[in-house]
Design a protein around this motif. Structure first.
Motif, PDB file in Angstrom:
ATOM      1  N   ALA A  33      35.585  51.630  37.703  1.00 25.26           N
ATOM      2  CA  ALA A  33      34.898  52.836  38.172  1.00 25.26           C
ATOM      3  C   ALA A  33      33.728  52.468  39.081  1.00 25.26           C
ATOM      4  CB  ALA A  33      34.408  53.668  36.992  1.00 25.26           C
ATOM      5  N   ALA A  34      33.056  51.363  38.768  1.00 27.26           N
ATOM      6  CA  ALA A  34      31.931  50.929  39.599  1.00 27.26           C
ATOM      7  C   ALA A  34      32.407  50.565  41.001  1.00 27.26           C
ATOM      8  CB  ALA A  34      31.229  49.742  38.958  1.00 27.26           C
ATOM      9  N   LEU A  35      33.510  49.840  41.093  1.00 31.58           N
ATOM     10  CA  LEU A  35      34.052  49.459  42.401  1.00 31.58           C
ATOM     11  C   LEU A  35      34.540  50.671  43.173  1.00 31.58           C
ATOM     12  CD1 LEU A  35      35.908  46.200  41.376  1.00 31.58           C
ATOM     13  CD2 LEU A  35      33.931  46.367  42.906  1.00 31.58           C
ATOM     14  N   THR A  36      35.101  51.639  42.473  1.00 32.59           N
ATOM     15  CA  THR A  36      35.560  52.868  43.122  1.00 32.59           C
ATOM     16  C   THR A  36      34.386  53.668  43.675  1.00 32.59           C
ATOM     17  OG1 THR A  36      37.489  52.963  41.687  1.00 32.59           O
ATOM     18  CG2 THR A  36      36.844  55.007  42.774  1.00 32.59           C
ATOM     19  N   ALA A  37      33.278  53.702  42.953  1.00 30.97           N
ATOM     20  CA  ALA A  37      32.115  54.473  43.379  1.00 30.97           C
ATOM     21  C   ALA A  37      31.448  53.855  44.605  1.00 30.97           C
ATOM     22  CB  ALA A  37      31.112  54.610  42.245  1.00 30.97           C
ATOM     23  N   CYS A  83      26.435  57.645  53.387  1.00 32.48           N
ATOM     24  CA  CYS A  83      25.658  56.463  53.776  1.00 32.48           C
ATOM     25  C   CYS A  83      26.186  55.263  52.989  1.00 32.48           C
ATOM     26  CB  CYS A  83      24.171  56.702  53.506  1.00 32.48           C
ATOM     27  SG  CYS A  83      23.668  56.567  51.776  1.00 32.48           S
ATOM     28  N   PRO A  84      25.754  54.048  53.302  1.00 29.87           N
ATOM     29  CA  PRO A  84      26.257  52.886  52.573  1.00 29.87           C
ATOM     30  C   PRO A  84      25.848  52.881  51.095  1.00 29.87           C
ATOM     31  CG  PRO A  84      24.712  52.199  54.286  1.00 29.87           C
ATOM     32  CD  PRO A  84      24.902  53.675  54.419  1.00 29.87           C
ATOM     33  N   ALA A  85      24.819  53.642  50.744  1.00 32.86           N
ATOM     34  CA  ALA A  85      24.369  53.671  49.353  1.00 32.86           C
ATOM     35  C   ALA A  85      24.985  54.805  48.541  1.00 32.86           C
ATOM     36  CB  ALA A  85      22.849  53.778  49.306  1.00 32.86           C
ATOM     37  N   CYS A  86      25.668  55.749  49.196  1.00 31.52           N
ATOM     38  CA  CYS A  86      26.277  56.856  48.459  1.00 31.52           C
ATOM     39  C   CYS A  86      27.231  56.312  47.404  1.00 31.52           C
ATOM     40  CB  CYS A  86      27.014  57.796  49.407  1.00 31.52           C
ATOM     41  SG  CYS A  86      25.942  58.941  50.285  1.00 31.52           S
ATOM     42  N   GLY A  87      27.060  56.782  46.191  1.00 33.40           N
ATOM     43  CA  GLY A  87      27.861  56.301  45.076  1.00 33.40           C
ATOM     44  C   GLY A  87      27.207  55.142  44.344  1.00 33.40           C
ATOM     45  N   GLY A  88      26.061  54.692  44.831  1.00 32.09           N
ATOM     46  CA  GLY A  88      25.378  53.555  44.214  1.00 32.09           C
ATOM     47  C   GLY A  88      24.918  53.828  42.795  1.00 32.09           C
ATOM     48  N   LEU A  89      24.367  55.023  42.549  1.00 31.13           N
ATOM     49  CA  LEU A  89      23.951  55.353  41.184  1.00 31.13           C
ATOM     50  C   LEU A  89      25.157  55.477  40.257  1.00 31.13           C
ATOM     51  CD1 LEU A  89      21.055  57.930  41.617  1.00 31.13           C
ATOM     52  CD2 LEU A  89      20.934  55.684  40.563  1.00 31.13           C
ATOM     53  N   ARG A  90      26.238  56.061  40.769  1.00 26.66           N
ATOM     54  CA  ARG A  90      27.449  56.164  39.939  1.00 26.66           C
ATOM     55  C   ARG A  90      28.006  54.784  39.633  1.00 26.66           C
ATOM     56  NH1 ARG A  90      29.415  61.241  43.317  1.00 26.66           N
ATOM     57  NH2 ARG A  90      28.275  60.000  44.799  1.00 26.66           N
ATOM     58  N   SER A  91      27.942  53.870  40.604  1.00 30.16           N
ATOM     59  CA  SER A  91      28.437  52.518  40.342  1.00 30.16           C
ATOM     60  C   SER A  91      27.522  51.800  39.354  1.00 30.16           C
ATOM     61  CB  SER A  91      28.589  51.722  41.644  1.00 30.16           C
ATOM     62  OG  SER A  91      27.341  51.397  42.193  1.00 30.16           O
ATOM     63  N   LEU A 149      35.789  57.738  57.841  1.00 32.87           N
ATOM     64  CA  LEU A 149      36.992  58.020  58.624  1.00 32.87           C
ATOM     65  C   LEU A 149      38.138  58.368  57.684  1.00 32.87           C
ATOM     66  CD1 LEU A 149      36.652  55.188  61.273  1.00 32.87           C
ATOM     67  CD2 LEU A 149      36.265  57.632  61.611  1.00 32.87           C
ATOM     68  N   PRO A 150      39.135  59.101  58.172  1.00 31.44           N
ATOM     69  CA  PRO A 150      40.238  59.527  57.277  1.00 31.44           C
ATOM     70  C   PRO A 150      40.933  58.372  56.552  1.00 31.44           C
ATOM     71  CG  PRO A 150      40.357  60.724  59.352  1.00 31.44           C
ATOM     72  CD  PRO A 150      39.277  59.689  59.517  1.00 31.44           C
ATOM     73  N   PHE A 151      41.149  57.239  57.230  1.00 32.90           N
ATOM     74  CA  PHE A 151      41.867  56.140  56.571  1.00 32.90           C
ATOM     75  C   PHE A 151      40.994  55.379  55.584  1.00 32.90           C
ATOM     76  CE2 PHE A 151      40.187  54.383  60.538  1.00 32.90           C
ATOM     77  CZ  PHE A 151      39.550  53.225  60.096  1.00 32.90           C
ATOM     78  N   GLY A 152      39.691  55.677  55.534  1.00 32.69           N
ATOM     79  CA  GLY A 152      38.793  55.035  54.587  1.00 32.69           C
ATOM     80  C   GLY A 152      38.479  55.897  53.391  1.00 32.69           C
ATOM     81  N   ALA A 153      39.295  56.892  53.139  1.00 29.45           N
ATOM     82  CA  ALA A 153      39.041  57.833  52.042  1.00 29.45           C
ATOM     83  C   ALA A 153      38.943  57.129  50.685  1.00 29.45           C
ATOM     84  CB  ALA A 153      40.119  58.910  51.985  1.00 29.45           C
ATOM     85  N   GLY A 154      39.573  55.966  50.538  1.00 30.21           N
ATOM     86  CA  GLY A 154      39.497  55.220  49.293  1.00 30.21           C
ATOM     87  C   GLY A 154      38.114  54.654  49.017  1.00 30.21           C
ATOM     88  N   LEU A 155      37.254  54.613  50.031  1.00 33.89           N
ATOM     89  CA  LEU A 155      35.893  54.092  49.860  1.00 33.89           C
ATOM     90  C   LEU A 155      34.866  55.182  49.606  1.00 33.89           C
ATOM     91  CD1 LEU A 155      35.890  51.462  52.761  1.00 33.89           C
ATOM     92  CD2 LEU A 155      36.189  51.040  50.310  1.00 33.89           C
ATOM     93  N   VAL A 156      35.319  56.434  49.586  1.00 33.74           N
ATOM     94  CA  VAL A 156      34.416  57.556  49.352  1.00 33.74           C
ATOM     95  C   VAL A 156      34.170  57.681  47.851  1.00 33.74           C
ATOM     96  CG1 VAL A 156      34.187  60.064  49.504  1.00 33.74           C
ATOM     97  CG2 VAL A 156      35.131  58.772  51.420  1.00 33.74           C
ATOM     98  N   PRO A 157      32.886  57.833  47.452  1.00 27.06           N
ATOM     99  CA  PRO A 157      32.616  57.949  46.010  1.00 27.06           C
ATOM    100  C   PRO A 157      33.152  59.231  45.399  1.00 27.06           C
ATOM    101  CG  PRO A 157      30.591  58.225  47.292  1.00 27.06           C
ATOM    102  CD  PRO A 157      31.689  57.912  48.248  1.00 27.06           C
TER     103      PRO A 157
END
Length: 135
Positions: free
Chosen positions: A69-73, A50-58, A127-135
């Protein structure tokens, strides 16, 4: 006069204090360790980020001062943290100066644009090409 200033600053200072406490709590309890926070129900049930996944890690990374690390999450969450910080700073300054604290109201087009941005962000990170946005 000091009583008026204290009254004007009560709400913005209370909000900033609550936000700082929330970031301190997330900074103290690492969301990267299993069992501290609940899992995202959408990710758990469907495997979709979801759009919030990784929000706590960030938030944890921001609290520790690790912007990379925050931007990556979750880059969108970091942008939201910055927007909330700017809003709170503006609110605090305007309240201290005795100026009206209500700013311009977002128009429906702004809300639609934000929703569209979050929808695109969600689609791309799943999507596969958006793997860099996955937390």
């Amino acid at each position: 006069m000091a009583g008026g200033l204290a009254r004007r600053l009560a709400a913005p200072l209370g909000t900033v204090t609550a936000l700082a406490a929330a970031f301190a709590a997330v900074g103290a309890v690492d969301p990267n360790e299993a069992g501290h926070y609940p899992v995202c129900p959408l990710l758990h049930l469907t495997g979709i980020y979801c759009p919030a996944c990784g929000g706590l890690r960030s938030a944890h990374a921001v609290a520790l001062g690790d912007l990379g690390a925050a931007l990556t999450a979750n880059a969108v969450a970091v942008a939201a943290y910055a927007a909330v910080a700017a809003f709170c700073a503006r609110w605090l300054v305007r309240a201290a100066r005795g100026r009206p604290t209500a700013g311009p109201r977002p128009r429906p087009a702004h809300w639609w644009a934000l929703g569209g941005l979050l929808l695109v962000f969600t689609a791309v990170r799943n999507l596969p090409f958006g793997a860099g946005l996955v937390p």
